[in-house]
Design an enzyme around this catalytic site. Structure first.
Site, PDB file in Angstrom:
ATOM      1  N   ARG A 150      -1.607 -11.409  54.558  1.00 37.65           N
ATOM      2  CA  ARG A 150      -2.487 -10.348  53.791  1.00 37.65           C
ATOM      3  C   ARG A 150      -2.470  -9.164  54.552  1.00 37.65           C
ATOM      4  O   ARG A 150      -2.388  -9.280  55.823  1.00 37.65           O
ATOM      5  CB  ARG A 150      -3.671 -10.778  53.430  1.00 37.65           C
ATOM      6  N   LYS A 175      -9.255 -14.338  55.136  1.00 37.50           N
ATOM      7  CA  LYS A 175      -9.847 -14.090  53.940  1.00 37.50           C
ATOM      8  C   LYS A 175     -10.742 -15.372  53.766  1.00 37.50           C
ATOM      9  O   LYS A 175     -11.927 -15.173  53.441  1.00 37.50           O
ATOM     10  CB  LYS A 175      -9.004 -13.758  52.673  1.00 37.50           C
ATOM     11  N   HIS A 248       0.559  -6.123  48.589  1.00 42.57           N
ATOM     12  CA  HIS A 248       0.150  -7.428  48.672  1.00 42.57           C
ATOM     13  C   HIS A 248       1.155  -8.295  47.609  1.00 42.57           C
ATOM     14  O   HIS A 248       1.234  -9.273  47.834  1.00 42.57           O
ATOM     15  CB  HIS A 248      -1.463  -7.728  47.849  1.00 42.57           C
ATOM     16  N   ARG A 251       3.622 -10.182  49.721  1.00 41.06           N
ATOM     17  CA  ARG A 251       2.949 -11.773  49.992  1.00 41.06           C
ATOM     18  C   ARG A 251       3.405 -12.798  48.961  1.00 41.06           C
ATOM     19  O   ARG A 251       3.899 -13.506  49.320  1.00 41.06           O
ATOM     20  CB  ARG A 251       1.477 -11.681  50.239  1.00 41.06           C
ATOM     21  N   HIS A 282      -4.125 -20.568  52.445  1.00 40.64           N
ATOM     22  CA  HIS A 282      -4.584 -21.009  51.038  1.00 40.64           C
ATOM     23  C   HIS A 282      -5.633 -22.055  51.379  1.00 40.64           C
ATOM     24  O   HIS A 282      -5.557 -22.885  52.274  1.00 40.64           O
ATOM     25  CB  HIS A 282      -3.453 -21.339  50.110  1.00 40.64           C
ATOM     26  N   TYR A 291       3.118 -20.519  42.453  1.00 46.91           N
ATOM     27  CA  TYR A 291       4.398 -19.852  42.785  1.00 46.91           C
ATOM     28  C   TYR A 291       5.668 -20.700  42.409  1.00 46.91           C
ATOM     29  O   TYR A 291       6.796 -20.331  42.098  1.00 46.91           O
ATOM     30  CB  TYR A 291       4.426 -19.633  44.289  1.00 46.91           C
TER      31      TYR A 291
END
Length: 323
Positions: A150, A175, A248, A251, A282, A291
Site C-alpha cells: 500500500r 493498515k 493504489h 497493488r 490481508h 483477484y
C-alpha cells in the site's frame, strides 16, 4: 502523516485525530481525507464554524466520481467529525449516509501502461521551485508494483525497514495493524540499491526524517504530494486519469498479474491464495479471492476447470481496497 491544517476547522481536526489515536485507532486514511476536507473548506471560503447541510452536500458532490465504498467512508468520517464538533458545543449537521454499493472494479495497468509509467518517472524533469520528490519516484513506483505494498506502507518505511542485503522489507505500519516481512526480487533490489546510493549522497544535515523514501530536500513524502506527482506522471505517460487509475491500482495490478503468472505455470490457484494473502497483508483469504475473479474475467481460459469451480467458494460480500 501529520498534515498541517489551515482552514477554519484546523484545531478541531487536530483534536479529533489526537482523540481517536489515544483510543488506539491509526487514522492514516482518515487524516488524508480530513486534509482534503480542510483544503475544500479553504477553497469555499468557510469562515463560520459548524458543518451545515450545504457544506455536507457540496462535500459529497466532490466525490461523485469516486467509488461507492470510498465515498461512504468520506461521508461517515465527516459525520463523526460533526458529532465531535457537537460535543464541543459547535452545532453541526449529520448528513444521511449514502448507500454503500460494492460496485468498484479496480483498474489493472497493462504491461504497456506500466512501461510508459516507469519511463515517465525515469525521465521526468522537475521545474525549479517545485518540491522535488521525483528523485524517489522511479524506485517508489517499482516497489509498489513489484511487492503490492500500500502507498502508506511504502511511505512509512524507515531506512532500517529495508534490508538490501537479505532483500526483505519489514512492514510495521500496516493498515490492519499487523507486521509482516516481505522478500523482494533481485531486479527490485538493484533498483532500490541504486536509489539508496544516491539517497546516501545527500548531506546528512538535510535528512530530516528517518524515512527510506525522501524528497531531495531530505523531508518525508506526504500522501498528498505523492498523489499530485503521480497525476503528473499519468499525464506524461499518456494514461487517461479515470476512476480507479491511482497509485493504489499498482497493488491491484501486482495481485492480478501474480495470480495470472501462477496460473500460467500450472499452479493450483487456491493453494497459492493463502501465500499471496499473507504477502499482501490481508486480514483473510476472502479479500484476496476477489483477484481470482478478475483473473478469470481478464484472461479467459487461463484458469483450470477446478479453479473456475472454486471461484465462488468465498462469498462476494466485500469490495476491493480503494486506498
Amino acid at each position: 502523516m501529520h498534515n498541517h491544517f489551515t482552514g477554519i476547522y484546523a484545531p478541531y481536526l487536530d483534536q479529533y485525530l489526537d482523540y481517536k489515536r489515544q483510543l488506539g485507532f491509526k487514522q492514516q486514511t482518515e487524516e488524508s481525507i480530513l486534509a482534503i476536507f480542510d483544503r475544500f473548506t479553504v477553497s469555499r471560503g468557510e469562515t463560520r464554524l459548524g458543518i451545515t447541510p450545504e457544506l455536507s452536500q457540496a462535500w459529497m458532490q466532490t466525490g461523485a466520481n469516486l467509488s461507492s465504498s470510498y465515498n461512504f467512508h468520506r461521508a461517515l468520517l465527516i459525520n463523526k467529525l460533526a458529532s465531535f464538533l457537537n460535543e464541543q458545543g459547535i452545532h453541526s449537521y449529520l448528513m444521511r449516509l449514502p448507500v454503500c454499493k460494492m460496485d468498484f472494479t479496480p483498474h489493472i495497468y497493462s504491461q504497456d501502461e506500466l512501461g510508459r509509467l516507469f519511463e515517465a518517472a525515469d525521465h521526468f524533469r522537475i521545474r525549479k521551485g517545485l518540491r522535488q520528490i521525483m528523485f524517489a519516484m522511479p524506485a517508489l513506483l517499482r516497489l509498489l508494483y513489484c511487492t503490492g505494498l500500500r502507498g502508506g506502507e511504502a511511505l512509512a518505511l524507515s531506512v532500517g525497514d529495508v534490508n538490501l542485503d537479505d532483500q526483505t522489507i519489514l512492514v510495521r505500519d500496516s493498515k490492519n495493524g499487523q507486521q509482516r516481512v516481505m522478500p523482494f526480487s533481485d531486479s527490485l533490489a538493484a533498483v532500490l540499491r541504486q536509489y539508496a546510493f544516491y539517497r546516501n549522497e545527500l548531506p546528512a544535515c538535510m535528512v530530516k526524517k528517518d524515512r527510506f523514501f525522501i524528497s531531495l530536500d531530505g523531508k518525508r513524502i506526504s500522501h498528498h504530494c505523492f498523489g499530485r506527482w503521480f497525476s503528473r506522471l499519468l499525464l506524461a505517460a499518456g494514461i487517461p486519469k479515470g476512476r480507479g487509475v491511482t497509485p493504489h491500482a499498482l497493488r491491484h495490478s501486482f495481485s492480478v498479474h501474480s495470480l495470472a503468472m501462477m496460473a500460467e505455470r500450472g499452479a493450483d490457484i487456491y493453494c497459492c491464495l493463502p501465500v499471496l494473502s499473507t504477502y499482501l497483508g490481508h486480514k483473510s483469504v476472502e479479500s484476496t479471492n476477489h483477484y481470482v475473479r478478475l483473473v478469470s474475467a481478464m484472461y479467459p481460459g487461463l484458469l483450470k476447470d477446478i479453479d473456475r469451480i472454486c471461484i465462488n467458494v468465498f462469498p462476494n460480500s466485500s469490495g476491493y481496497e480503494t486506498y
